[in-house]
Design a protein around this motif. Structure first.
Motif, PDB file in Angstrom:
ATOM      1  N   TRP A 184       0.846  -1.206   0.000  1.00  0.00           N
ATOM      2  CA  TRP A 184       0.000   0.000   0.000  1.00  0.00           C
ATOM      3  C   TRP A 184       0.878   1.251   0.000  1.00  0.00           C
ATOM      4  CZ3 TRP A 184       0.210   3.790   3.743  1.00  0.00           C
ATOM      5  CH2 TRP A 184      -0.744   4.817   3.630  1.00  0.00           C
ATOM      6  N   ASN A 185       1.935   1.246   0.766  1.00  0.00           N
ATOM      7  CA  ASN A 185       2.790   2.419   0.934  1.00  0.00           C
ATOM      8  C   ASN A 185       3.472   2.833  -0.358  1.00  0.00           C
ATOM      9  OD1 ASN A 185       3.972   4.366   2.855  1.00  0.00           O
ATOM     10  ND2 ASN A 185       5.909   3.314   2.434  1.00  0.00           N
ATOM     11  N   GLN A 186       3.749   1.874  -1.229  1.00  0.00           N
ATOM     12  CA  GLN A 186       4.424   2.220  -2.482  1.00  0.00           C
ATOM     13  C   GLN A 186       3.453   2.298  -3.661  1.00  0.00           C
ATOM     14  OE1 GLN A 186       7.388  -0.923  -2.910  1.00  0.00           O
ATOM     15  NE2 GLN A 186       6.132  -2.002  -4.393  1.00  0.00           N
ATOM     16  N   ASN A 187       2.148   2.288  -3.356  1.00  0.00           N
ATOM     17  CA  ASN A 187       1.138   2.443  -4.392  1.00  0.00           C
ATOM     18  C   ASN A 187       1.361   3.747  -5.150  1.00  0.00           C
ATOM     19  OD1 ASN A 187      -1.358   2.970  -5.798  1.00  0.00           O
ATOM     20  ND2 ASN A 187      -2.352   1.480  -4.458  1.00  0.00           N
ATOM     21  N   GLU A 188       1.340   3.671  -6.456  1.00  0.00           N
ATOM     22  CA  GLU A 188       1.683   4.836  -7.281  1.00  0.00           C
ATOM     23  C   GLU A 188       0.703   5.999  -7.124  1.00  0.00           C
ATOM     24  OE1 GLU A 188       2.316   3.820 -11.334  1.00  0.00           O
ATOM     25  OE2 GLU A 188       4.119   2.632 -10.935  1.00  0.00           O
ATOM     26  N   ARG A 189      -0.480   5.766  -6.614  1.00  0.00           N
ATOM     27  CA  ARG A 189      -1.433   6.870  -6.459  1.00  0.00           C
ATOM     28  C   ARG A 189      -0.970   7.858  -5.393  1.00  0.00           C
ATOM     29  NH1 ARG A 189      -6.815   4.802  -3.195  1.00  0.00           N
ATOM     30  NH2 ARG A 189      -5.773   3.778  -1.471  1.00  0.00           N
ATOM     31  N   HIS A 190       0.020   7.455  -4.566  1.00  0.00           N
ATOM     32  CA  HIS A 190       0.539   8.354  -3.540  1.00  0.00           C
ATOM     33  C   HIS A 190       1.583   9.331  -4.076  1.00  0.00           C
ATOM     34  CE1 HIS A 190      -0.411   4.780  -0.700  1.00  0.00           C
ATOM     35  NE2 HIS A 190      -1.440   5.605  -0.753  1.00  0.00           N
ATOM     36  N   ASP A 191       2.015   9.154  -5.327  1.00  0.00           N
ATOM     37  CA  ASP A 191       3.110   9.933  -5.929  1.00  0.00           C
ATOM     38  C   ASP A 191       4.445   9.539  -5.314  1.00  0.00           C
ATOM     39  OD1 ASP A 191       1.382  11.337  -7.620  1.00  0.00           O
ATOM     40  OD2 ASP A 191       0.961  12.827  -6.075  1.00  0.00           O
ATOM     41  N   GLU A 192       4.536   9.586  -4.019  1.00  0.00           N
ATOM     42  CA  GLU A 192       5.711   9.082  -3.323  1.00  0.00           C
ATOM     43  C   GLU A 192       5.249   8.449  -2.018  1.00  0.00           C
ATOM     44  OE1 GLU A 192       7.884  12.382  -0.880  1.00  0.00           O
ATOM     45  OE2 GLU A 192       7.542  13.173  -2.891  1.00  0.00           O
ATOM     46  N   LYS A 193       6.095   7.610  -1.453  1.00  0.00           N
ATOM     47  CA  LYS A 193       5.698   6.859  -0.262  1.00  0.00           C
ATOM     48  C   LYS A 193       5.312   7.795   0.881  1.00  0.00           C
ATOM     49  CE  LYS A 193       8.853   3.037  -1.285  1.00  0.00           C
ATOM     50  NZ  LYS A 193      10.081   2.317  -0.838  1.00  0.00           N
ATOM     51  N   PRO A 194       4.157   7.579   1.509  1.00  0.00           N
ATOM     52  CA  PRO A 194       3.791   8.386   2.675  1.00  0.00           C
ATOM     53  C   PRO A 194       4.712   8.139   3.868  1.00  0.00           C
ATOM     54  CG  PRO A 194       1.872   7.265   1.755  1.00  0.00           C
ATOM     55  CD  PRO A 194       3.073   6.675   1.102  1.00  0.00           C
ATOM     56  N   ILE A 195       5.168   6.894   4.015  1.00  0.00           N
ATOM     57  CA  ILE A 195       6.001   6.516   5.158  1.00  0.00           C
ATOM     58  C   ILE A 195       7.388   6.146   4.647  1.00  0.00           C
ATOM     59  CG2 ILE A 195       6.266   4.914   7.090  1.00  0.00           C
ATOM     60  CD1 ILE A 195       3.208   4.550   7.016  1.00  0.00           C
ATOM     61  N   LYS A 196       8.394   6.860   5.129  1.00  0.00           N
ATOM     62  CA  LYS A 196       9.772   6.623   4.708  1.00  0.00           C
ATOM     63  C   LYS A 196      10.671   6.490   5.922  1.00  0.00           C
ATOM     64  CE  LYS A 196       9.483   9.216   0.353  1.00  0.00           C
ATOM     65  NZ  LYS A 196      10.086  10.301  -0.444  1.00  0.00           N
ATOM     66  N   PRO A 197      11.618   5.547   5.860  1.00  0.00           N
ATOM     67  CA  PRO A 197      11.720   4.485   4.866  1.00  0.00           C
ATOM     68  C   PRO A 197      10.672   3.413   5.115  1.00  0.00           C
ATOM     69  CG  PRO A 197      13.321   4.117   6.594  1.00  0.00           C
ATOM     70  CD  PRO A 197      12.636   5.421   6.927  1.00  0.00           C
TER      71      PRO A 197
END
Length: 299
Positions: A184-197
């Motif tokens: 879910w975190n790397q889903n492309e609809r987020h543009d970039e990951k919400p949680i890093k790393p």
């Protein structure tokens, strides 16, 4: 039509690494090592990080490879860590090209130009790896940390052991849940990951997924996402007790953005669960697929 419990089981299975992917990852490790050995004294190299802990999700991106430098490179320990990262970057850029190589805070990323299709498939190939320069430091290792300009202690074995313990304590469902949330975190609809790393998700799961497996993937997902929202602002130390806090990449603006996205995520999860509760199985499957992405099955 597939039931929701079976859909989650199928989803979990689809995110697990298979033999073809492990073979390709090993091939890439040896390939990159071959190029680096032409320029450096490489004492050892091995696949590590979430790949080695079996918490890596798909498509396979940013697979960590430790390149343990030998005595011939000991002079780098007395230099700013950016020096070895810059040198690794130059060496790999000469092989793979400028657009394929990126210097990062603790590693050098190499993109192999693998196309990810609309179902997040890569024909069992690794999309990219992160080459991590490292030195042995007693029973541990040190790696570059450009965020503070120092060499940072780490121990992949401790990380792996803690992941195994968490998995066993959660009826062997822990790693599957972690992979789902990372997907879910790397889903492309987020543009970039919400949680890093992405490792931060894993570290939080070590503490937050406790009390034993409740028997329902959707309810465990709901609980974990609610906890992520409530605790993403906290400091989360390195599980090995050696390096910088795993949460140190999340500044106040990134935390606020993650909380907004997690607020929406929690509403979406509640909606999907409600559809299932009302017996609208097809609509629930569709809602979960929209939430997670194309790896979540509809049939």
């Amino acid at each position: 039509m597939i039931t929701l419990p079976d859909a989650f089981k199928k989803f979990k299975s689809s995110l697990e690494l298979n033999e073809k992917e492990r073979t390709n990852a090993s091939k890439r490790q040896k390939e990159v090592r071959g190029h680096l050995e032409d320029a450096y004294d490489i004492a050892d190299s091995f696949l590590t990080g979430s790949y080695a802990r079996w918490t890596k999700t798909k498509p396979l991106k940013d697979v960590d490879i430790f390149f343990v430098l030998g005595d011939g490179e000991a002079h780098y320990r007395n230099k700013h860590p950016d020096v070895i990262l810059t040198d690794f970057h130059k060496t790999l850029e000469d092989v793979y090209g400028r657009d394929a190589v990126k210097k990062q805070g603790r590693s050098v990323g190499v993109d192999f130009g693998v196309v990810v299709d609309s179902d997040d498939n890569t024909d069992f190939r690794v999309v990219s790896v992160d080459a991590v320069p490292a030195f042995v430091d007693g029973d541990n290792y040190v790696i570059p940390n450009n965020s503070n300009g120092k060499w940072m202690g780490t121990n992949p074995k401790i990380h792996a052991d803690k992941a195994v313990a968490a998995h066993q304590a959660f009826s062997n469902e822990w790693k599957g849940l972690v992979r789902m949330v990372k997907y879910w975190n790397q889903n492309e609809r987020h543009d970039e990951k919400p949680i890093k790393p992405s490792f931060l998700i894993e570290v939080m799961a070590m503490e937050c997924l406790h009390g034993g497996w409740g028997g329902s993937h959707d309810r465990e997902i709901q609980f974990f996402f609610a906890t992520l929202r409530d605790r993403i602002h906290e400091d989360w130390p390195d599980p090995a007790g050696l390096g910088s806090p795993v949460s140190d990449r999340m500044d106040s603006a990134m935390i606020a953005r993650a909380q907004r996205i997690l607020d929406t995520a929690n509403k979406d999860i509640a909606h999907a669960i409600d559809l299932g509760r009302k017996g609208k199985n097809g609509d629930a499957l569709k809602a979960w697929r929209v939430f997670f992405g194309p790896k979540f099955p509809r049939s």
